[in-house]
Write an enzyme that holds these catalytic residues in place. Structure first.
Site, PDB file in Angstrom:
ATOM      1  N   GLU A  16       9.339   1.290  11.134  1.00 28.64           N
ATOM      2  CA  GLU A  16      10.324   2.368  11.031  1.00 28.64           C
ATOM      3  C   GLU A  16       9.537   3.666  11.112  1.00 28.64           C
ATOM      4  O   GLU A  16       8.793   4.012  10.190  1.00 28.64           O
ATOM      5  CB  GLU A  16      11.106   2.227   9.721  1.00 28.64           C
ATOM      6  CG  GLU A  16      11.976   0.968   9.759  1.00 28.64           C
ATOM      7  CD  GLU A  16      12.646   0.608   8.448  1.00 28.64           C
ATOM      8  OE1 GLU A  16      12.399   1.285   7.437  1.00 28.64           O
ATOM      9  OE2 GLU A  16      13.423  -0.359   8.442  1.00 28.64           O
ATOM     10  N   CYS A  28      13.424  10.957   7.528  1.00 26.45           N
ATOM     11  CA  CYS A  28      13.200  10.557   8.922  1.00 26.45           C
ATOM     12  C   CYS A  28      14.479  10.687   9.740  1.00 26.45           C
ATOM     13  O   CYS A  28      14.434  10.920  10.935  1.00 26.45           O
ATOM     14  CB  CYS A  28      12.703   9.128   8.974  1.00 26.45           C
ATOM     15  SG  CYS A  28      13.808   7.986   8.119  1.00 26.45           S
ATOM     16  N   GLU A  67       8.191  16.178  15.806  1.00 24.07           N
ATOM     17  CA  GLU A  67       8.758  16.037  14.462  1.00 24.07           C
ATOM     18  C   GLU A  67       8.025  16.986  13.507  1.00 24.07           C
ATOM     19  O   GLU A  67       6.801  16.935  13.392  1.00 24.07           O
ATOM     20  CB  GLU A  67       8.597  14.597  13.969  1.00 24.07           C
ATOM     21  CG  GLU A  67       9.228  14.372  12.606  1.00 24.07           C
ATOM     22  CD  GLU A  67       8.977  12.964  12.058  1.00 24.07           C
ATOM     23  OE1 GLU A  67       7.810  12.527  12.039  1.00 24.07           O
ATOM     24  OE2 GLU A  67       9.950  12.313  11.634  1.00 24.07           O
ATOM     25  N   LYS A  96       0.886  -1.165   0.000  1.00 24.02           N
ATOM     26  CA  LYS A  96       0.000   0.000   0.000  1.00 24.02           C
ATOM     27  C   LYS A  96       0.925   1.216   0.000  1.00 24.02           C
ATOM     28  O   LYS A  96       1.428   1.625   1.043  1.00 24.02           O
ATOM     29  CB  LYS A  96      -0.892  -0.026   1.242  1.00 24.02           C
ATOM     30  CG  LYS A  96      -2.252   0.635   1.058  1.00 24.02           C
ATOM     31  CD  LYS A  96      -2.199   2.080   0.655  1.00 24.02           C
ATOM     32  CE  LYS A  96      -2.020   3.006   1.838  1.00 24.02           C
ATOM     33  NZ  LYS A  96      -1.800   4.421   1.417  1.00 24.02           N
TER      34      LYS A  96
END
Ligand code: NAD
Length: 482
Positions: A256, A290, A386, A180
């Protein structure tokens, strides 16, 4: 418009959604609609998982490791042969500069297939001989078996690289996959379907279902009972939702997730190298990495000089060439929200803080200025959450202990980059910072055989090299009485 439809790839065929449902995909550079994306839901996921399950029992399931890994080499070669198509597709989806695609993201996408083919061929399993009361003994040995259908859920920030990082080991180990992709980056996952057909990967081995997350393809994939394990890269809170879904049926997960990574620059560093490294870690891919550095700590003797040099670097970046846009208008609103919040929290804006003035079609794109702040306390939201944009805050520090405490005072634990010429200090820091990967005098450099993953809320498990085999195979013990 139909010709611009990104279709699902199920059982070797490109198909629209049964109910014709789709959504638009806009190009981040100018906000133009570049196509529509089929939106899959439970029926499409069920068709893909059923095909993937059947493929485990077909030629794929009985293929030798040699034949399977040779096929994966062909996948890599076909990606390389169609390099320009992949570069174009990913540039259209993410708007990032051609140089980033050509030098990093697309070659890595191809390389993933070769590296994991090699790992699978070369990693041994363990064996133990044991004594038994009758003196004859017994022999134990382990064998690895594929888990079955793996659900692969991906983000948009490096679509091909991050997707193949999971698809390649899953297939190398003999599993089948249902991917996906992110709704923001349908291009290269779709193209990879063409590659799979071209080199003869059997139908059903690699499937793609486009769609959204909650109440759409993403959630349907995580809830499907025939998905044996779920590997996911994305936001921490999405990981939490997926973990809840995976609890039904006790499915394994590999995550992750997000980060709020610290870059630490000591006064004895190679100054120019540190500026170059931190500039990349803060601004590459428009800060949408990231592993990027949103918190920079610089030792006091070089603090002013460092801030001035990084400011000059940021201001030299040119939108469209050295700096791409953010992925979407929606993400830009989020990042600009943090730019506003930083000012409200009392930050000094060293540079940036807004939107660049651009001409023509680019004026409609999701551009933001690279931004540097100083002066925020450690508990400011901008220091803890973040942002995922081209921005960083720089704090002066005096001692190792002080900076270790600040760097570790976060819910995340993905990566850190440390700049020093003092070898002992570098090793002390590497052991002290609570992260999955520490870079010393470098950033974003990695041998793909090494363990990759995050601590704390940055992830679960490790992928890379032999560590990927831990997730993508079931290790069985066979005990033979001699
Ligand atoms: P996201 O979590 O919003 O979406 C990722 C994927 O999950 C998309 O395909 C989305 O459709 C799907 N999804 C969303 N909700 C879902 C649900 N309830 N069930 C199933 N699927 C669902 O993340 P994003 O915005 O695409 O990516 C950016 C994030 O990814 C950042 O937090 C970044 O740090 C993280 N990231 C981490 C790594 C790493 O290696 N640790 C690498 C790249 C990106």
């Amino acid at each position: 418009m139909a010709s611009n439809l990104f279709k699902h790839f199920i059982n070797g065929q490109f198909v629209a959604s049964a109910d014709g449902r789709d959504f638009e995909k806009r190009r981040p550079t100018d906000n133009a609609v570049i196509g529509r994306v089929a939106e899959g839901r439970a029926p499409e996921i069920d068709a893909a998982v059923t095909a993937a399950k059947a493929a485990m029992k077909g030629p794929w399931g009985s293929m030798t490791t040699e034949a399977r890994t040779a096929l994966l080499y062909k996948v890599a070669d076909e990606i390389t042969r169609r390099f320009e198509d992949f570069v174009e597709a990913e540039m259209a989806d993410t708007g990032q500069p051609r140089s980033v695609m050509e030098h990093a993201f697309i070659p890595r996408g191809a390389a993933n297939f070769k590296i994991f083919a090699d790992v699978v061929k070369n990693v041994p399993t363990e064996a133990f001989q044991m004594a038994t009361p009758d003196g004859a003994g017994a022999l134990n040995y382990a064998i690895r078996k594929p888990k079955g259908v793996i659900g692969v859920i991906c983000p948009w920030n490096a679509p091909l690289l991050l997707m193949t990082w999971k698809v390649a080991p899953a297939l190398a180990c003999g599993n089948t996959v249902v991917v996906k992709p992110s709704e923001e980056s349908p291009g290269t996952a779709t193209l990879l379907g063409e590659v799979m057909n071209a080199v003869g990967v059997p139908p059903g081995v690699y499937n793609v279902v486009h769609g959204l997350g909650p109440d759409s393809a993403g959630e349907a994939l995580t809830r499907h009972k025939d998905v044996a394990a779920i590997t996911f890269t994305g936001e921490t809170r999405t990981g939490a939702a997926i973990m809840k879904a995976a609890a039904d049926g006790i499915r394994d997960v590999s995550f992750e997730l997000g980060g709020k990574n610290a870059g630490i620059v000591f006064a004895d560093c190679d100054f120019d190298a540190a500026i170059e490294g931190i500039s990349r870690s803060a601004f590459l891919n428009c800060g949408q990495v990231c592993l990027g550095t949103e918190r920079v700590y610089v030792q006091r003797p070089i603090f002013e000089k460092f801030v001035a040099a990084l400011k000059a670097k940021a201001e030299a970046m040119t939108p469209g060439t050295s700096l791409g846009p953010l992925i979407s208008q929606e993400h830009r609103s989020k990042v600009l929200g943090y730019y506003k919040l930083a000012a409200e929290e009392g930050a000094t804006v060293v540079t940036g803080g807004g939107v660049p003035t651009l001409e023509g079609d680019l004026a409609n794109g999701a551009w933001v200025q690279p931004t540097i702040w100083t002066g925020l306390p450690e508990n400011a939201r901008v220091m803890r959450e973040e942002i995922f944009g081209p921005c960083c805050h720089i704090t002066p520090f005096d001692t190792e202990d002080e900076v270790v405490a600040w760097a570790n005072d976060t819910d995340y634990g993905l990566s850190t980059t440390i700049w020093t010429t003092n070898l002992s200090c570098a090793h002390r820091m590497a052991a002290a910072i609570e992260v999955g990967i520490t870079w010393i005098n470098s950033w974003f450099l990695r041998d793909l055989r090494t363990p990759f993953g995050g601590s704390k809320q940055s992830g679960i498990g490790r992928e890379g090299g032999v560590h990927s085999l831990e997730f993508y195979t079931e290790l069985r013990n066979v005990c033979v009485k001699l």
